[in-house]
Design a protein around this motif. Structure first.
Motif, PDB file in Angstrom:
ATOM      1  N   ILE A  99       5.165  -6.129  10.579  1.00 43.92           N
ATOM      2  CA  ILE A  99       5.639  -5.833   9.210  1.00 43.92           C
ATOM      3  C   ILE A  99       5.554  -7.132   8.451  1.00 43.92           C
ATOM      4  CG2 ILE A  99       7.993  -6.181   9.836  1.00 43.92           C
ATOM      5  CD1 ILE A  99       8.863  -4.042   7.839  1.00 43.92           C
ATOM      6  N   ASP A 100       5.685  -8.045   9.005  1.00 43.33           N
ATOM      7  CA  ASP A 100       5.713  -9.511   8.693  1.00 43.33           C
ATOM      8  C   ASP A 100       4.321 -10.113   8.729  1.00 43.33           C
ATOM      9  OD1 ASP A 100       8.444  -9.420   7.553  1.00 43.33           O
ATOM     10  OD2 ASP A 100       8.993  -9.925   9.684  1.00 43.33           O
ATOM     11  N   SER A 101       3.321  -9.410   8.962  1.00 39.47           N
ATOM     12  CA  SER A 101       1.963 -10.084   9.244  1.00 39.47           C
ATOM     13  C   SER A 101       1.221 -10.704   7.680  1.00 39.47           C
ATOM     14  CB  SER A 101       1.051  -9.145   9.962  1.00 39.47           C
ATOM     15  OG  SER A 101       0.736  -8.185   9.083  1.00 39.47           O
ATOM     16  N   ASP A 102       0.349 -11.382   7.998  1.00 39.47           N
ATOM     17  CA  ASP A 102      -0.179 -11.879   6.469  1.00 39.47           C
ATOM     18  C   ASP A 102      -1.222 -10.841   5.856  1.00 39.47           C
ATOM     19  OD1 ASP A 102       0.448 -14.412   7.029  1.00 39.47           O
ATOM     20  OD2 ASP A 102      -1.062 -15.296   7.917  1.00 39.47           O
ATOM     21  N   GLU A 103      -1.518  -9.834   6.811  1.00 36.71           N
ATOM     22  CA  GLU A 103      -2.218  -8.666   6.119  1.00 36.71           C
ATOM     23  C   GLU A 103      -1.417  -7.523   5.529  1.00 36.71           C
ATOM     24  OE1 GLU A 103      -5.279  -5.341   7.784  1.00 36.71           O
ATOM     25  OE2 GLU A 103      -3.851  -5.820   9.134  1.00 36.71           O
ATOM     26  N   ILE A 104      -0.228  -7.223   6.224  1.00 39.49           N
ATOM     27  CA  ILE A 104       0.856  -6.194   5.594  1.00 39.49           C
ATOM     28  C   ILE A 104       1.740  -6.665   4.579  1.00 39.49           C
ATOM     29  CG2 ILE A 104       2.331  -4.524   6.321  1.00 39.49           C
ATOM     30  CD1 ILE A 104      -0.340  -3.857   7.094  1.00 39.49           C
ATOM     31  N   LYS A 105       2.273  -7.958   4.610  1.00 39.85           N
ATOM     32  CA  LYS A 105       3.664  -8.375   3.895  1.00 39.85           C
ATOM     33  C   LYS A 105       3.507  -8.223   2.521  1.00 39.85           C
ATOM     34  CE  LYS A 105       7.451 -11.977   4.078  1.00 39.85           C
ATOM     35  NZ  LYS A 105       7.694 -13.105   4.623  1.00 39.85           N
ATOM     36  N   PRO A 106       2.108  -8.752   2.090  1.00 37.69           N
ATOM     37  CA  PRO A 106       1.965  -8.757   0.585  1.00 37.69           C
ATOM     38  C   PRO A 106       1.769  -7.348   0.096  1.00 37.69           C
ATOM     39  CG  PRO A 106       0.315 -10.118   1.758  1.00 37.69           C
ATOM     40  CD  PRO A 106       0.931  -9.365   2.630  1.00 37.69           C
ATOM     41  N   LEU A 107       1.505  -6.290   0.743  1.00 35.23           N
ATOM     42  CA  LEU A 107       1.620  -4.895   0.266  1.00 35.23           C
ATOM     43  C   LEU A 107       2.839  -4.166   0.257  1.00 35.23           C
ATOM     44  CD1 LEU A 107      -1.612  -3.799   2.307  1.00 35.23           C
ATOM     45  CD2 LEU A 107      -1.536  -4.870  -0.104  1.00 35.23           C
ATOM     46  N   LEU A 108       3.974  -4.885   0.780  1.00 35.52           N
ATOM     47  CA  LEU A 108       5.408  -4.270   0.880  1.00 35.52           C
ATOM     48  C   LEU A 108       6.205  -4.835  -0.214  1.00 35.52           C
ATOM     49  CD1 LEU A 108       5.915  -4.479   4.487  1.00 35.52           C
ATOM     50  CD2 LEU A 108       4.739  -2.552   3.428  1.00 35.52           C
ATOM     51  N   ALA A 151       5.597   3.547   8.974  1.00 35.75           N
ATOM     52  CA  ALA A 151       5.172   3.897   7.464  1.00 35.75           C
ATOM     53  C   ALA A 151       3.897   3.681   7.281  1.00 35.75           C
ATOM     54  CB  ALA A 151       6.240   3.653   6.724  1.00 35.75           C
ATOM     55  N   ILE A 152       3.322   4.468   6.393  1.00 33.61           N
ATOM     56  CA  ILE A 152       1.868   4.221   5.718  1.00 33.61           C
ATOM     57  C   ILE A 152       2.318   3.308   4.381  1.00 33.61           C
ATOM     58  CG2 ILE A 152       0.016   4.901   4.698  1.00 33.61           C
ATOM     59  CD1 ILE A 152      -0.304   5.544   7.497  1.00 33.61           C
ATOM     60  N   THR A 153       1.656   2.103   4.256  1.00 31.78           N
ATOM     61  CA  THR A 153       1.856   1.494   2.669  1.00 31.78           C
ATOM     62  C   THR A 153       0.522   1.678   2.191  1.00 31.78           C
ATOM     63  OG1 THR A 153       2.390  -0.553   2.016  1.00 31.78           O
ATOM     64  CG2 THR A 153       1.160  -0.708   3.938  1.00 31.78           C
ATOM     65  N   GLN A 154       0.662   1.882   0.744  1.00 32.79           N
ATOM     66  CA  GLN A 154      -0.526   1.521   0.115  1.00 32.79           C
ATOM     67  C   GLN A 154      -0.581   0.311  -0.590  1.00 32.79           C
ATOM     68  OE1 GLN A 154      -0.919   5.518  -2.428  1.00 32.79           O
ATOM     69  NE2 GLN A 154       1.454   5.588  -2.108  1.00 32.79           N
ATOM     70  N   ASP A 155      -1.371   0.283  -1.656  1.00 28.77           N
ATOM     71  CA  ASP A 155      -1.671  -1.147  -2.483  1.00 28.77           C
ATOM     72  C   ASP A 155      -0.991  -0.894  -3.920  1.00 28.77           C
ATOM     73  OD1 ASP A 155      -1.859  -3.373  -3.572  1.00 28.77           O
ATOM     74  OD2 ASP A 155      -3.975  -3.581  -3.080  1.00 28.77           O
ATOM     75  N   PRO A 156       0.257  -0.616  -4.202  1.00 30.88           N
ATOM     76  CA  PRO A 156       0.682  -0.231  -5.406  1.00 30.88           C
ATOM     77  C   PRO A 156       0.146  -1.337  -6.616  1.00 30.88           C
ATOM     78  CG  PRO A 156       2.595  -1.004  -4.036  1.00 30.88           C
ATOM     79  CD  PRO A 156       1.456  -0.759  -3.397  1.00 30.88           C
ATOM     80  N   ILE A 157       0.326  -2.515  -6.187  1.00 31.27           N
ATOM     81  CA  ILE A 157      -0.247  -3.476  -7.334  1.00 31.27           C
ATOM     82  C   ILE A 157      -1.607  -3.390  -7.568  1.00 31.27           C
ATOM     83  CG2 ILE A 157      -0.636  -6.013  -7.569  1.00 31.27           C
ATOM     84  CD1 ILE A 157       2.080  -6.563  -6.078  1.00 31.27           C
ATOM     85  N   GLY A 158      -2.353  -3.012  -6.672  1.00 33.26           N
ATOM     86  CA  GLY A 158      -3.679  -2.651  -6.890  1.00 33.26           C
ATOM     87  C   GLY A 158      -4.084  -1.527  -7.550  1.00 33.26           C
ATOM     88  N   ILE A 159      -3.302  -0.401  -7.424  1.00 29.55           N
ATOM     89  CA  ILE A 159      -3.306   0.655  -8.027  1.00 29.55           C
ATOM     90  C   ILE A 159      -3.107   0.597  -9.656  1.00 29.55           C
ATOM     91  CG2 ILE A 159      -2.176   3.142  -8.457  1.00 29.55           C
ATOM     92  CD1 ILE A 159      -1.923   3.479  -5.603  1.00 29.55           C
ATOM     93  N   GLY A 160      -2.019  -0.154  -9.965  1.00 34.71           N
ATOM     94  CA  GLY A 160      -1.835  -0.399 -11.211  1.00 34.71           C
ATOM     95  C   GLY A 160      -2.717  -1.127 -11.833  1.00 34.71           C
ATOM     96  N   TYR A 161      -3.212  -2.284 -11.199  1.00 35.78           N
ATOM     97  CA  TYR A 161      -4.301  -3.285 -11.714  1.00 35.78           C
ATOM     98  C   TYR A 161      -5.648  -2.585 -11.867  1.00 35.78           C
ATOM     99  CZ  TYR A 161      -7.586  -7.238 -11.678  1.00 35.78           C
ATOM    100  OH  TYR A 161      -8.750  -7.942 -11.992  1.00 35.78           O
ATOM    101  N   TRP A 162      -5.980  -1.671 -10.993  1.00 38.84           N
ATOM    102  CA  TRP A 162      -7.252  -1.020 -11.311  1.00 38.84           C
ATOM    103  C   TRP A 162      -7.148  -0.045 -12.315  1.00 38.84           C
ATOM    104  CZ3 TRP A 162     -12.012  -2.185 -10.360  1.00 38.84           C
ATOM    105  CH2 TRP A 162     -12.293  -3.260  -9.189  1.00 38.84           C
TER     106      TRP A 162
END
Length: 320
Positions: free
Chosen positions: A309-318, A268-279
């Motif tokens: 899916i469990d990488s340092d780059e992706i995990k915080p965005l899920l 799947a494609i993941t966004q950065d929802p926390i970043g969207i809300g913050y900005w």
């Protein structure tokens, strides 16, 4: 005495007007800038993650926010009521993710005429009124989903789309981004159907089942948001097509994460929802203060599957 009486009356009237203004303007009543954040819904974990980001910014910039949205992403009228109620409070600025940009236009014009900066987020607003929009580049993100689908089905065959709607910017851009990339680069892939499930997984399940029954050779599905992707997953499972139909999703959520880890969903494609809300909140503060902000704030996107899916780059965005 007559003059003193007139003066007293004038003071009382002035105090009444000031009190009324204070009641209608949260910024004046408690000293903090008030920014309502109106999302497209609450039913998906995506919106809870956006809320988390908005609250983070509110704390950082010492402003007051409210975060709300209709129960489902089909309730355009309910969202318009929320927007009207927010504007009635005379906020410092407003962050808004439109379910239907055309329906919202009159109220956004009202905000503009009242010098209330409008910040678009996620789907944003299909209008020149917003100062900026904090969002994923959904056309590019859906294009990447199309590339992955093509790779997974060997560059040929029939595919279909389940999209959340055809009125919001995200629905339009994800549909068109996927469709155009397939049409431009993969002449041997045919899109046999595009249906709209309102982001509801039950409705999306029924739509996906109908497509599979009408097109038994379909090789892949793109689910354009969390509810759409789960609907496709359920349809494939119910019709015992596991392993025969490739599913590419968008966003995350517990069921998608489990499906990707198990191999039932390709990725799947993941966004950065926390970043969207913050900005969205940070840009609202900046706009109110007269600071310059870019016309678009690209909050980024990534492809994930069971390999990263469990990488340092992706995990915080899920999110689950």
């Amino acid at each position: 005495m007559k003059k003193l009486g007139s003066l007293a009356l004038a003071i009382i009237l002035a105090m009444t007007v000031l009190a009324a203004c204070g009641n209608n303007n949260k910024e004046a009543s408690d000293g903090k800038m008030y920014i309502p954040v109106i999302s497209k819904g609450f039913q998906h974990q995506f919106w809870q993650a956006v809320k988390q980001g908005a609250e983070k910014a509110a704390k950082e910039f010492d402003v007051e926010i409210t975060f709300e949205g209709p129960e489902t992403e089909t309730q355009v009228d309910k969202q318009i009521e929320m927007l009207q109620a927010a504007l009635d409070k005379k906020p410092a600025a407003i962050a808004f993710a439109a379910l239907d940009s055309k329906a919202a236009t009159p109220l956004l014009e009202k905000a503009k005429s009242s010098n209330i900066p409008v910040i678009g987020f996620d789907s944003g607003v299909d209008s020149d009124i917003p100062i900026t929009t904090a969002a994923t580049d959904n056309i590019a993100a859906a294009g990447l989903a199309a590339e992955k689908m093509a790779e997974l089905i060997g560059g040929k065959g029939e595919v279909a789309l389940i999209v959340h709607d055809q009125t919001s910017r995200t629905g339009i851009d994800r549909r068109d981004g996927f469709k155009k990339r397939i049409e431009e680069k993969y002449p041997d892939i045919k899109i046999v159907d595009i249906q709209y499930g309102g982001g509801d997984h039950l409705k999306s399940t029924d739509l996906a089942k109908a497509i599979i029954q009408a097109h038994p050779d379909v090789k892949g599905f793109f689910g354009a948001n969390e509810g759409s992707a789960i609907g496709v997953l359920n349809a494939v499972t119910e019709l015992k097509k596991d392993g025969k139909i490739i599913i590419v999703g968008y966003d995350s959520g517990k069921q998608q994460l489990e499906a990707i880890r198990s191999g039932k969903m390709a990725g799947a494609i993941t966004q950065d929802p926390i970043g969207i809300g913050y900005w969205s909140v940070k840009a609202a503060v900046q706009a109110k203060k007269g600071e310059s902000v870019p016309k678009m704030i690209d909050t980024g996107f990534h492809w994930y599957d069971k390999t990263n899916i469990d990488s340092d780059e992706i995990k915080p965005l899920l999110y689950e």
